[in-house]
Design an enzyme around this catalytic site. Sequence first.
Site, PDB file in Angstrom:
ATOM      1  N   LEU A 136      17.730  94.149  41.960  1.00  0.00           N
ATOM      2  CA  LEU A 136      17.407  93.065  42.895  1.00  0.00           C
ATOM      3  C   LEU A 136      18.320  91.845  42.714  1.00  0.00           C
ATOM      4  CD1 LEU A 136      13.507  93.242  42.561  1.00  0.00           C
ATOM      5  CD2 LEU A 136      14.919  94.178  44.408  1.00  0.00           C
ATOM      6  N   ALA A 137      19.372  91.995  41.905  1.00  0.00           N
ATOM      7  CA  ALA A 137      20.384  90.947  41.690  1.00  0.00           C
ATOM      8  C   ALA A 137      19.804  89.683  41.066  1.00  0.00           C
ATOM      9  CB  ALA A 137      21.105  90.605  42.995  1.00  0.00           C
ATOM     10  N   GLY A 138      18.793  89.830  40.205  1.00  0.00           N
ATOM     11  CA  GLY A 138      18.204  88.658  39.567  1.00  0.00           C
ATOM     12  C   GLY A 138      19.210  87.857  38.761  1.00  0.00           C
ATOM     13  N   GLY A 139      20.001  88.524  37.931  1.00  0.00           N
ATOM     14  CA  GLY A 139      20.998  87.823  37.121  1.00  0.00           C
ATOM     15  C   GLY A 139      22.081  87.196  37.974  1.00  0.00           C
ATOM     16  N   SER A 140      22.518  87.921  39.010  1.00  0.00           N
ATOM     17  CA  SER A 140      23.554  87.397  39.905  1.00  0.00           C
ATOM     18  C   SER A 140      23.048  86.185  40.685  1.00  0.00           C
ATOM     19  CB  SER A 140      24.009  88.489  40.889  1.00  0.00           C
ATOM     20  OG  SER A 140      24.618  89.556  40.207  1.00  0.00           O
ATOM     21  N   SER A 141      21.783  86.243  41.121  1.00  0.00           N
ATOM     22  CA  SER A 141      21.216  85.127  41.863  1.00  0.00           C
ATOM     23  C   SER A 141      21.056  83.905  40.965  1.00  0.00           C
ATOM     24  CB  SER A 141      19.865  85.522  42.463  1.00  0.00           C
ATOM     25  OG  SER A 141      19.437  84.566  43.415  1.00  0.00           O
ATOM     26  N   ALA A 162      16.878  93.710  35.370  1.00  0.00           N
ATOM     27  CA  ALA A 162      17.521  95.035  35.491  1.00  0.00           C
ATOM     28  C   ALA A 162      16.783  95.911  36.490  1.00  0.00           C
ATOM     29  CB  ALA A 162      17.611  95.720  34.123  1.00  0.00           C
ATOM     30  N   LYS A 205      17.561  89.917  46.181  1.00  0.00           N
ATOM     31  CA  LYS A 205      18.111  90.603  47.361  1.00  0.00           C
ATOM     32  C   LYS A 205      17.669  92.049  47.359  1.00  0.00           C
ATOM     33  CE  LYS A 205      21.221  93.384  45.241  1.00  0.00           C
ATOM     34  NZ  LYS A 205      21.189  94.867  45.278  1.00  0.00           N
ATOM     35  N   PRO A 244      12.110  90.734  38.565  1.00  0.00           N
ATOM     36  CA  PRO A 244      12.184  91.641  37.416  1.00  0.00           C
ATOM     37  C   PRO A 244      13.622  91.794  36.922  1.00  0.00           C
ATOM     38  CG  PRO A 244      10.865  92.615  39.169  1.00  0.00           C
ATOM     39  CD  PRO A 244      11.497  91.380  39.744  1.00  0.00           C
ATOM     40  N   ASP A 261      27.820  90.899  42.812  1.00  0.00           N
ATOM     41  CA  ASP A 261      26.800  90.414  43.741  1.00  0.00           C
ATOM     42  C   ASP A 261      26.712  88.894  43.822  1.00  0.00           C
ATOM     43  OD1 ASP A 261      25.976  92.937  44.531  1.00  0.00           O
ATOM     44  OD2 ASP A 261      24.370  93.065  43.046  1.00  0.00           O
TER      45      ASP A 261
END
Length: 287
Positions: free
Chosen positions: A97-102, A94, A9, A92, A134
């Site tokens: 871009l909310a990678g962990g949340s996604s 941290a 995101k 990427p 997120d």
Amino acid sequence: MLYVKAPAKINLTLDVLHKRSDNYHEVEMIMTTVDLADRIGLMGTASGIHIRSDDRFVPNDSRNLAYQAAELIKNTFGIKTGVIISLEKQIPVAAGLAGGSSDAAATLKGLNRLWQLNLSLDELAELGAKIGSDVSFCVYGGTALATGRGEIIEALPAPPHCWVILAKPTIGVSTAEVYGAFNPETADHPDTQAMIEALHAGDYEAMCDNLGNALESVTLGMHPEVQQIKDHMKKFGADAVLMSGSGPTVFGLVQQEARISRIYNGLRGFCSEVYAVRMIGEREILA
């Protein structure tokens, strides 16, 4: 193996209003999904939660939000079997871009199917709010206004079609440090309502004019590299440029496809992680 897509995101706006009594911050932000995504693979196993990742910076234990999502589902619904979660990372780590949340949201949606729980998106988003701010947005995807600590989601129209250039410098940004240094009285607060009106009107220029992130000045003060990327992106021809989340990733919006290669190649000269993707903006339907 069951596979679920976990898109990144970006924040079209991010406003921080005040610190709440529960130590979270009251936020008001407009987020939208872009076509840069991790792929989550889920496979049932006899017991336990097992994380496999192709990225050495991704934790494979309870620090991982996908692990927390699986643990929450198991504990909430008394699931006795286990799961192997494979994370094929493209977003990427941290990066704002909310990678962990996604990844967590995709895990919730995937386990809903794998374990035949028949939960609605609203129910999954409610679970997601227990994991991180997120995650609820990432369950729905698309474009939305997020308020509260980020868990109250109101759907918005998808932005006008355009390209998004993402550039992440090789630094880490501590979200806790950025919020800790944030002062709502001196911050530059975005006009959230103007962005909502721009999205409803499908007005690309108004969307560009009303990009805003109240945390940006804090991160720029800590990390001048982020400002350099912003400056270069503007110089190379992006229509509008903003930092996403607490950073350090910067994104630029571009409507003319002919400009993409110039911006992309220019940024690649001094930044290793650069992506040119389309904006998704539409909610996915729960399969």
